[in-house]
Design an enzyme around this catalytic site. Structure first.
Site, PDB file in Angstrom:
ATOM      1  N   HIS A 363       1.017  -1.403  -0.036  1.00 50.89           N
ATOM      2  CA  HIS A 363       0.331  -0.078  -0.123  1.00 50.89           C
ATOM      3  C   HIS A 363       0.401   1.539  -0.140  1.00 50.89           C
ATOM      4  CE1 HIS A 363      -2.575  -2.552   1.172  1.00 50.89           C
ATOM      5  NE2 HIS A 363      -3.846  -1.706   0.919  1.00 50.89           N
ATOM      6  N   CYS A 676       6.182  -5.529 -23.691  1.00 49.03           N
ATOM      7  CA  CYS A 676       6.453  -5.160 -22.698  1.00 49.03           C
ATOM      8  C   CYS A 676       6.766  -5.408 -21.466  1.00 49.03           C
ATOM      9  CB  CYS A 676       4.128  -5.612 -22.035  1.00 49.03           C
ATOM     10  SG  CYS A 676       4.161  -7.557 -21.398  1.00 49.03           S
TER      11      CYS A 676
END
Ligand code: PEP
Ligand code: MG
Length: 747
Positions: A363, A676
């Site tokens: 987070h 990617c």
């Protein structure tokens, strides 16, 4: 532990305390200490080695070896038995040292007369500070009691070193927390920042490691443990049913009531340590033991135990968790780990963040990324070294933090920041321009993302879309399996914020290094090649089906692009696509609105897929080269293994020819293809990929500016010529040729 050994150890600590209390210089104290230990332990040699820099140990005092060797004998970390003791953080007890693997004889010390060796790490909170060594002529192993007594002494030496008791002339005896230290961690968020350390939680300072009155110390320890237990019981009672938090608290309760933990600390106090030093000794040993553990569960427990030990230390010392220090204007936050709520409270003004733990999917990383605050993760040892007010440079580009840097480093860093600022201005000016080269060939630059917080970068970076949305990050940051409704509203929000730009969602790629705590995990001998990604999805399709349904619902009324990771062959792609088709059929039956257009692709991450039958290339709607995995399997070089990770060059012609083969196969069937992996964001690599024929590259947002700037400066046909010229000249890699050529291109 027998009573005799207990009292011997206490007596030794008593003598040490008296010796340290004398008003002596650091060197004299150390000399006195080694004499005392040698005579108390009845061993011929006692030596103390301390670090003179992060990699080198220096003999700082000895009783029994040649005095001339003091401050001359040096060992690298890991070198000889002394270096190994420090490196591994464990006791090495060898009856016959020369016969022991790793033994290195230092002739200037005269140690050839001494056959047995026992090295004890001097460490504080798992951080190596030096090594305490005893040696003797007689071939013998030191007893468990002797080793224990030495560990207690080593703990006191660590605390006294920390308190500056041995500060004197020379690098090895210089005051701690004054030397420049460089920490190499992981990249959390790019960018460079210079500032002043601001500690999230202050370090607890232990002023007296000795127990002057063991009975009193025992009472203090037991009272503190009582207070800790009561505190946790109250937290559990007050917890308003938050399931995740309850699990954590229950784990805390278990440790807080652990008899063996308390017994070990009581024994330490009985042997002469103060209650605080006893807590720290156990914390330090547990840290060393568990930080070496490969088991994720054990590492989490380490974190719990560490937290509890800190609480206990705060109860004992009365030192609160508020730093009391004013937050400087240019604060760089240093913490072991931090929750998003706490980080939000500090606000956007932070210049940078350096965490001892944390992970890219944490987070804290989400918030830091959303605010574009340079973040370095896993900077091992930073919380033990950094003090409030220290100067610190955060190099988010390389995942490095320089603490108390030397002047040259500061100057070079200032130049780097200035250059970055200039470059940023340049990139901003071309943000809305296409990545078109001088001959008119255009490359679509897209960004990689994985969290809602990444989406603002879509507009800021000038990316044309999200070429890779790694859906597993959403799963990794949670403590339990997300629900379908949560996922579909999240995916819908991602598409909303992307607006007209396409987002290519990759289905769950778990396994290998991405382990979900709430999903059954089996240890595999080689997880990168094991049961991961689509293999899990097809064998246990519950989660894959739920995810596909969430994606279809989120995309109702608009286009949807989905790709499957880690497809090895045509059969796997067909099976995965069939799951998607079934999900569509289910939604249709339920009368739910469907996406307007669907594109189903695959990641090309294994060489086998490049040789799939033609039918595969016809069937798949698009392909995306996952260069991180493809390269590791092409060269058989583990992408996570620092020893081999950079051994082979992406720009080696063998790999480029392989990419060219993939491009040819796609061209034959008109299959759209992009790249990617991380390499797409490295300017030279991006240039070469574009020259080979890749027309879509997806990269981290911060790379878009530099890559676009470079493409606009050159002619891709020239790059192709340079590659062919390098081939004719017999080069293995084209890196040198392309770099040399670029230097002479006009800006
Ligand atoms: C890759 O392998 O290049 C890729 C993009 O996937 P990941 O890095 O998530 O494995
Ligand atoms: Mg991959």
């Amino acid at each position: 532990m027998p009573h005799r050994a207990e009292s011997e150890s206490r007596k030794l600590l008593g003598r040490l305390r008296d010796a340290l209390a004398e008003d002596n210089a650091g060197q004299a104290r150390l000399d006195h200490v080694v004499q005392l230990i040698a005579s108390s332990m009845r061993t011929e040699v006692c030596s103390i080695y301390l670090f003179r820099d992060a990699e080198t140990l220096e003999l700082c005092a000895t009783e029994g070896l040649h005095q001339d060797a003091v401050h001359k004998t040096r060992l690298r970390l890991g070198e000889g038995l002394v270096g190994r003791t420090a490196d591994r953080g464990v006791v090495i007890n060898a009856a016959n040292a020369p016969a022991r693997a790793g033994f290195r004889y230092m002739p200037e010390t005269g140690e050839d007369r001494f056959i047995s060796f026992c090295g004890i790490p001097i460490q504080r909170l798992g951080q190596p500070m030096g090594v305490l060594v005893v040696q003797s002529r007689q071939e013998r192993r030191y007893t468990t009691d002797e080793v224990y007594a030495l560990e207690i002494v080593a703990m006191v030496l660590a605390e006294m070193t920390e308190l500056g008791a041995f500060v004197d002339d020379g690098a090895a005896l210089s005051a701690l927390h004054s030397r420049p230290v460089m920490f190499r961690g992981l990249i959390g968020q790019e960018g460079a920042a210079a500032g002043i350390v601001y500690r999230h939680e202050p370090r607890v300072v232990i002023t007296n490691p000795f127990s002057d009155d063991p009975d009193l110390e025992l009472t203090r320890l037991r009272e503190a443990v009582d207070a800790l237990q009561t505190g946790i019981d109250t937290m559990i009672a007050d917890n308003d049913g938050d399931g995740d938090q309850s699990d954590v608290l229950e784990a805390y309760r278990m440790f807080a009531h652990s008899r063996s933990w308390l017994r070990r600390m009581e024994a330490d106090v009985g042997n002469g340590l103060s209650a605080e030093a006893a807590v720290e000794k156990e914390q330090s040993l547990a840290r060393t033991r568990l930080s070496r553990s490969k088991d994720a569960y054990m590492r989490e427990r380490l974190s719990d135990l560490d937290d509890l030990s800190n609480r206990l230390l705060r109860i004992l010392t009365g030192q609160g968790s508020d730093t009391g220090a004013e937050m400087p204007a240019d604060a760089v936050l240093v913490a072991r780990n931090i929750g998003p709520g706490e980080l939000l409270e500090y606000g956007k003004e932070l210049r940078g963040i350096v965490l001892e733990e944390g992970s890219v999917g944490s987070h804290a990383a989400i918030v830091a990324r959303a605010w574009a605050i340079p973040l370095v993760l896993r900077a091992k040892g930073i919380t033990t070294e950094a003090l409030n007010g220290d100067t610190i440079l955060v190099d988010g580009e390389q995942g490095i933090a320089h603490l108390r840097p030397e002047e040259q480093v500061q100057t070079a860093f200032a130049d780097k920041i200035a250059m970055q600022a200039r470059a940023q201005e340049r990139y901003a000016s071309i943000r809305d321009e296409p990545a078109t080269d001088k001959s008119g060939q255009t490359v679509s630059l897209q960004m990689n993302a994985g969290l809602m917080a990444d989406l603002p970068s879509l507009a800021n970076s000038g990316a044309e879309g999200v070429g890779l949305f790694r859906t597993e990050l959403q799963f990794l940051i949670r403590n339990k399996m997300p629900q379908r409704s949560e996922l579909s509203s999240l995916y819908a929000r991602v598409m909303d914020s992307a607006g007209d730009r396409q987002v290519t969602f990759r289905t769950l790629d778990i396994g290998s290094d991405k382990v979900l705590s709430y999903m059954k995990h089996t240890d595999e001998p080689n997880p990168a090649m094991g049961w991961r990604a689509i293999r899990v999805g097809l064998d246990k399709p519950g989660v894959l089906r739920m995810q596909l349904q969430a994606l279809i619902r989120a995309a109702a009324g608009r286009p949807l692009a989905v790709m499957f990771p880690f497809i090895a062959d045509h059969r796997e792609f067909r099976a995965a696509r069939a799951e998607f088709d079934k999900a569509v059929a289910r939604e249709t039956k339920l009368g739910h609105p469907l996406p307007t257009e669907v594109k189903i692709g695959a990641m090309l991450e294994m060489p086998s897929l490049a040789f799939a039958p033609d039918a595969f290339f016809e069937e798949v709607d698009f392909l995306s080269v996952g260069g991180n995995d493809l390269k590791q399997f092409f060269f058989a070089a583990d992408r996570e293994n620092e020893q081999v990770r950079r051994r082979y060059d992406t720009l080696d012609l063998s790999f480029l020819d392989f990419l060219a083969h993939i491009l040819r196969r796609c061209a034959a069937f008109g299959t759209p293809i992009s790249f990617c992996g991380e390499d797409a964001g490295r300017p030279i690599e991006a240039l070469v990929f574009a020259a080979l024929g890749f027309r879509t590259l997806s990269m981290r947002p911060a790379s878009i500016g530099p890559v676009k700037h470079l493409i606009r400066r050159i002619n891709l046909d020239d790059v192709r010529d340079v590659i062919e010229q390098a081939r004719r000249e017999g080069a293995a890699s084209v890196r040198q040729s392309v770099t040399d050529w670029l230097v002479f291109q006009q800006d």
